[in-house]
Each structure stands twice: as C-alpha cells, then as structure tokens.
Design an enzyme around this catalytic site. Structure first.
Site, mmCIF file in Angstrom:
data_model
loop_
_atom_site.group_PDB
_atom_site.id
_atom_site.type_symbol
_atom_site.label_atom_id
_atom_site.label_comp_id
_atom_site.label_asym_id
_atom_site.label_seq_id
_atom_site.Cartn_x
_atom_site.Cartn_y
_atom_site.Cartn_z
ATOM 1 N N THR A 1 0.828 -1.200 0.000
ATOM 2 C CA THR A 1 0.000 0.000 0.000
ATOM 3 C C THR A 1 0.861 1.248 0.000
ATOM 4 O O THR A 1 2.032 1.212 0.357
ATOM 5 C CB THR A 1 -0.962 0.017 1.212
ATOM 6 O OG1 THR A 1 -1.879 1.105 1.048
ATOM 7 C CG2 THR A 1 -0.220 0.181 2.526
ATOM 8 N N CYS A 2 0.257 2.340 -0.426
ATOM 9 C CA CYS A 2 0.853 3.677 -0.346
ATOM 10 C C CYS A 2 -0.307 4.611 0.001
ATOM 11 O O CYS A 2 -1.302 4.162 0.567
ATOM 12 C CB CYS A 2 1.550 4.052 -1.657
ATOM 13 S SG CYS A 2 0.464 4.043 -3.103
ATOM 14 N N ARG A 3 -0.215 5.885 -0.333
ATOM 15 C CA ARG A 3 -1.301 6.795 0.027
ATOM 16 C C ARG A 3 -2.542 6.568 -0.830
ATOM 17 O O ARG A 3 -3.646 6.429 -0.330
ATOM 18 C CB ARG A 3 -0.864 8.255 -0.079
ATOM 19 C CG ARG A 3 -1.941 9.214 0.455
ATOM 20 C CD ARG A 3 -1.558 10.669 0.292
ATOM 21 N NE ARG A 3 -1.287 11.040 -1.076
ATOM 22 C CZ ARG A 3 -2.210 11.329 -1.989
ATOM 23 N NH1 ARG A 3 -3.477 11.257 -1.696
ATOM 24 N NH2 ARG A 3 -1.867 11.670 -3.211
ATOM 25 N N LEU B 1 -4.053 4.025 1.338
ATOM 26 C CA LEU B 1 -4.463 4.512 2.655
ATOM 27 C C LEU B 1 -5.709 5.391 2.545
ATOM 28 O O LEU B 1 -6.590 5.342 3.404
ATOM 29 C CB LEU B 1 -3.315 5.284 3.316
ATOM 30 C CG LEU B 1 -3.567 5.896 4.681
ATOM 31 C CD1 LEU B 1 -3.922 4.836 5.712
ATOM 32 C CD2 LEU B 1 -2.347 6.673 5.140
#
Length: 177
Positions: A65-67, A94
């Site tokens: 995951t990332c933003r 996120l």
C-alpha cells in the site's frame, strides 16, 4: 515476465490482516508513515525497498500500500518480484482504507510530510515573488523564476535542495530517545 499486483478492496484486506492471513507493507517514506498509517502495517519505504528483505511468512499474502495506490501500482514489478507467490495491492491505498471507515493510526505531532513542506514553502516563495514583483519591483519576479527552476531541477535530477534544507530544521530532526 513482469509480475503484477492483484487489487484487493480495503474490507478484504482488513479481514485478511485481522485473521493473520496477510502482511501489509506500506511503501511510503518514513515521514509519511510516521504521520499516518494503517495499524499493523510494516514500513518498507520504496526508496530503500531492496535494502531490507521482506519477512518470510509461509501461507501469508503480501499486500502493498501507499497513500492512493498509484505509487504501488507504478512499481508493481519491483514490489512483486521478491514475493514468492501472488502479490496484492490495497485498492485506493491509505486514502481508500480511510474512505471505507477503517481505523488509521495518526500522529498529529509528527512533522508534515517533507513533500508537503516543500510545496508550502515553494508555493509561498513563488507567490511572494509575484506579489513583490508587481507591487515593488519587477526584479522580485526573479525569486519566482529561481524557485521554479529549482523545482524543475528537482524533478529532473531527483535531488531537492529545498527538502534537504527543510530537513535541517528542528521539527524535522529525529528525536533522541
């Protein structure tokens, strides 16, 4: 043959992590992770991703995951490479997790992410240069041009002098424990 990441909805990821069937890997940089992250996620910043091996957990899905999910998707081959089986991506990152109403650990006392600090300072300097150039002297337009050139250089080279300078400020220094 390049590997890809299989997208999973936040609710599915939350269930797999809660049941112990998944390992969630956050690829954002340390300053981003410190400010806000998913509980239980491991921090493995993309800038140092190959330097730290992923934990070996047989029978466990690896979900990245990332933003927003864009950084993860753009680096799918690089991320999926060290994973033995299928590798997954949290759909929407996120932000998608938060929109789904799932819990997030937040530390409002952590400094703003470095890129946000750069954007605030650079934008303020460009605006200041434009206003002073219009009200005081056209020479102040040079300030806006200088900042614009610095941002272009940072984008081309990957080196951001402003971020380096901001990193020296007291609130961006690591706290001694």
């Amino acid at each position: 043959m390049p590997k890809s990441l299989i997208a999973l909805k936040p609710e599915v990821v939350e269930q797999r992590v809660r049941q112990g069937h998944a390992l969630l890997i956050d690829i954002r940089e340390d300053d981003e992770f410190a400010r806000r992250h998913i509980p239980g996620a491991l921090s493995r910043p993309l800038s140092r991703f190959e330097a730290v091996a992923l934990p070996e957990m047989a029978g466990t899905d690896v979900i990245f995951t990332c933003r927003s999910g864009m950084r993860t998707t753009a680096n799918a081959d690089r991320l999926a490479g060290p994973v033995g089986g299928n590798a997954y991506v949290l759909e929407g990152g996120l932000d998608g997790w938060t929109r789904s109403g799932l819990p997030v650990e937040a530390n409002r006392k952590a400094p703003l992410e470095m890129m946000r600090q750069v954007q605030i300072v650079a934008g303020s300097l460009v605006l200041l240069g434009a206003v002073l150039g219009w009200l005081v002297s056209p020479l102040f337009f040079g300030l806006s041009a200088f900042v614009g050139a610095g941002l272009a250089f940072a984008g081309i080279s990957g080196f951001c002098g402003m971020a380096r300078l901001l990193g020296l400020l007291p609130w961006n220094r690591p706290v001694a424990v």
